[in-house]
Design a protein around this motif. Structure first.
Motif, PDB file in Angstrom:
ATOM      1  N   PHE A   9      97.877 -44.894  10.791  1.00  9.89           N
ATOM      2  CA  PHE A   9      99.115 -45.668  10.811  1.00  9.89           C
ATOM      3  C   PHE A   9      98.991 -46.772   9.767  1.00  9.89           C
ATOM      4  O   PHE A   9      97.979 -47.466   9.697  1.00  9.89           O
ATOM      5  CB  PHE A   9      99.346 -46.318  12.185  1.00  9.89           C
ATOM      6  N   TYR A  10     100.032 -46.923   8.957  1.00  5.64           N
ATOM      7  CA  TYR A  10     100.134 -48.020   7.992  1.00  5.64           C
ATOM      8  C   TYR A  10     101.471 -48.686   8.229  1.00  5.64           C
ATOM      9  O   TYR A  10     102.496 -48.009   8.292  1.00  5.64           O
ATOM     10  CB  TYR A  10     100.087 -47.508   6.542  1.00  5.64           C
ATOM     11  N   ILE A  46      88.167 -45.727  16.570  1.00  7.75           N
ATOM     12  CA  ILE A  46      89.289 -46.345  15.879  1.00  7.75           C
ATOM     13  C   ILE A  46      88.789 -47.519  15.043  1.00  7.75           C
ATOM     14  O   ILE A  46      87.763 -48.121  15.341  1.00  7.75           O
ATOM     15  CB  ILE A  46      90.399 -46.832  16.843  1.00  7.75           C
ATOM     16  N   GLY A  47      89.520 -47.791  13.987  1.00  8.72           N
ATOM     17  CA  GLY A  47      89.229 -48.934  13.138  1.00  8.72           C
ATOM     18  C   GLY A  47      90.528 -49.575  12.676  1.00  8.72           C
ATOM     19  O   GLY A  47      91.503 -48.876  12.381  1.00  8.72           O
ATOM     20  N   TRP A  48      90.563 -50.893  12.648  1.00  8.48           N
ATOM     21  CA  TRP A  48      91.733 -51.658  12.226  1.00  8.48           C
ATOM     22  C   TRP A  48      91.441 -52.378  10.912  1.00  8.48           C
ATOM     23  O   TRP A  48      90.317 -52.784  10.648  1.00  8.48           O
ATOM     24  CB  TRP A  48      92.066 -52.736  13.262  1.00  8.48           C
ATOM     25  N   ALA A  49      92.495 -52.572  10.132  1.00  3.67           N
ATOM     26  CA  ALA A  49      92.421 -53.406   8.935  1.00  3.67           C
ATOM     27  C   ALA A  49      93.739 -54.147   8.824  1.00  3.67           C
ATOM     28  O   ALA A  49      94.775 -53.680   9.309  1.00  3.67           O
ATOM     29  CB  ALA A  49      92.188 -52.564   7.694  1.00  3.67           C
ATOM     30  N   SER A  88     105.681 -58.166   2.530  1.00  5.26           N
ATOM     31  CA  SER A  88     104.976 -58.582   3.738  1.00  5.26           C
ATOM     32  C   SER A  88     103.513 -58.161   3.661  1.00  5.26           C
ATOM     33  O   SER A  88     103.128 -57.332   2.844  1.00  5.26           O
ATOM     34  CB  SER A  88     105.619 -57.950   4.980  1.00  5.26           C
ATOM     35  N   ASP A  89     102.726 -58.754   4.546  1.00  7.05           N
ATOM     36  CA  ASP A  89     101.348 -58.317   4.706  1.00  7.05           C
ATOM     37  C   ASP A  89     101.363 -56.987   5.450  1.00  7.05           C
ATOM     38  O   ASP A  89     102.414 -56.542   5.925  1.00  7.05           O
ATOM     39  CB  ASP A  89     100.552 -59.366   5.482  1.00  7.05           C
ATOM     40  N   GLY A  90     100.210 -56.368   5.575  1.00  8.15           N
ATOM     41  CA  GLY A  90     100.160 -55.060   6.212  1.00  8.15           C
ATOM     42  C   GLY A  90      99.035 -54.937   7.205  1.00  8.15           C
ATOM     43  O   GLY A  90      98.148 -55.785   7.295  1.00  8.15           O
ATOM     44  N   LYS A  91      99.116 -53.843   7.962  1.00 13.56           N
ATOM     45  CA  LYS A  91      98.040 -53.521   8.898  1.00 13.56           C
ATOM     46  C   LYS A  91      97.892 -52.006   8.917  1.00 13.56           C
ATOM     47  O   LYS A  91      98.820 -51.264   8.573  1.00 13.56           O
ATOM     48  CB  LYS A  91      98.318 -54.063  10.289  1.00 13.56           C
ATOM     49  N   LEU A 146      95.592 -51.070   2.112  1.00 14.84           N
ATOM     50  CA  LEU A 146      96.641 -51.030   3.117  1.00 14.84           C
ATOM     51  C   LEU A 146      97.976 -50.495   2.653  1.00 14.84           C
ATOM     52  O   LEU A 146      98.658 -49.828   3.389  1.00 14.84           O
ATOM     53  CB  LEU A 146      96.868 -52.438   3.692  1.00 14.84           C
ATOM     54  N   HIS A 147      98.422 -50.787   1.455  1.00 14.84           N
ATOM     55  CA  HIS A 147      99.771 -50.395   1.043  1.00 14.84           C
ATOM     56  C   HIS A 147      99.794 -50.144  -0.458  1.00 14.84           C
ATOM     57  O   HIS A 147      99.239 -50.910  -1.221  1.00 14.84           O
ATOM     58  CB  HIS A 147     100.770 -51.498   1.413  1.00 14.84           C
ATOM     59  N   PRO A 148     100.470 -49.073  -0.904  1.00 15.27           N
ATOM     60  CA  PRO A 148     100.417 -48.713  -2.321  1.00 15.27           C
ATOM     61  C   PRO A 148     101.003 -49.740  -3.277  1.00 15.27           C
ATOM     62  O   PRO A 148     100.609 -49.798  -4.427  1.00 15.27           O
ATOM     63  CB  PRO A 148     101.204 -47.403  -2.382  1.00 15.27           C
TER      64      PRO A 148
END
Length: 104
Positions: free
Chosen positions: A73-74, A36-39, A52-55, A6-8
């Motif tokens: 989108f991140y 579409i796919g979500w994480a 923070s957490d991410g999506k 999700l995030h570097p």
């Protein structure tokens, strides 16, 4: 189409990550069809600069040359100015093809 990262600066461990196991069909207002796919990460151990957490959201589809391409989108999750799912879906609905694919 599961997203596993999700995030570097804040890569979640397996316990804090959830993602779609299979893509969900989606069609934009201009008629592009794909999936579409979500994480998302929840309670990710803080090992970096991000607080923070991410999506993440990915929309995979084929362009006019039949090449697979994507819109991604991140973003942060659980923060004051979090981009809502409704807003993301509204933006996603506006995705359209433009120009001639250059190949890759």
């Amino acid at each position: 189409m599961g997203l596993r990262w999700l995030h570097p600066t804040r890569q979640p461990d397996k316990k804090s990550l959830s993602y779609d196991k299979k893509g969900t069909p989606f069609t934009t207002t201009s008629g592009i069809t794909g999936s579409i796919g979500w994480a998302q990460s929840t309670n990710t151990p803080d090992k970096g600069k991000c607080a923070s957490d991410g999506k993440a959201l990915t929309f995979g589809f084929k362009n006019s040359a039949a090449d697979f391409v994507s819109f991604n989108f991140y973003g942060a999750k659980g923060v004051k100015d979090e981009v809502s799912k409704a807003t993301l879906m509204k933006i996603l609905g506006t995705v359209r093809l433009h120009g001639t694919p250059t190949g890759g």
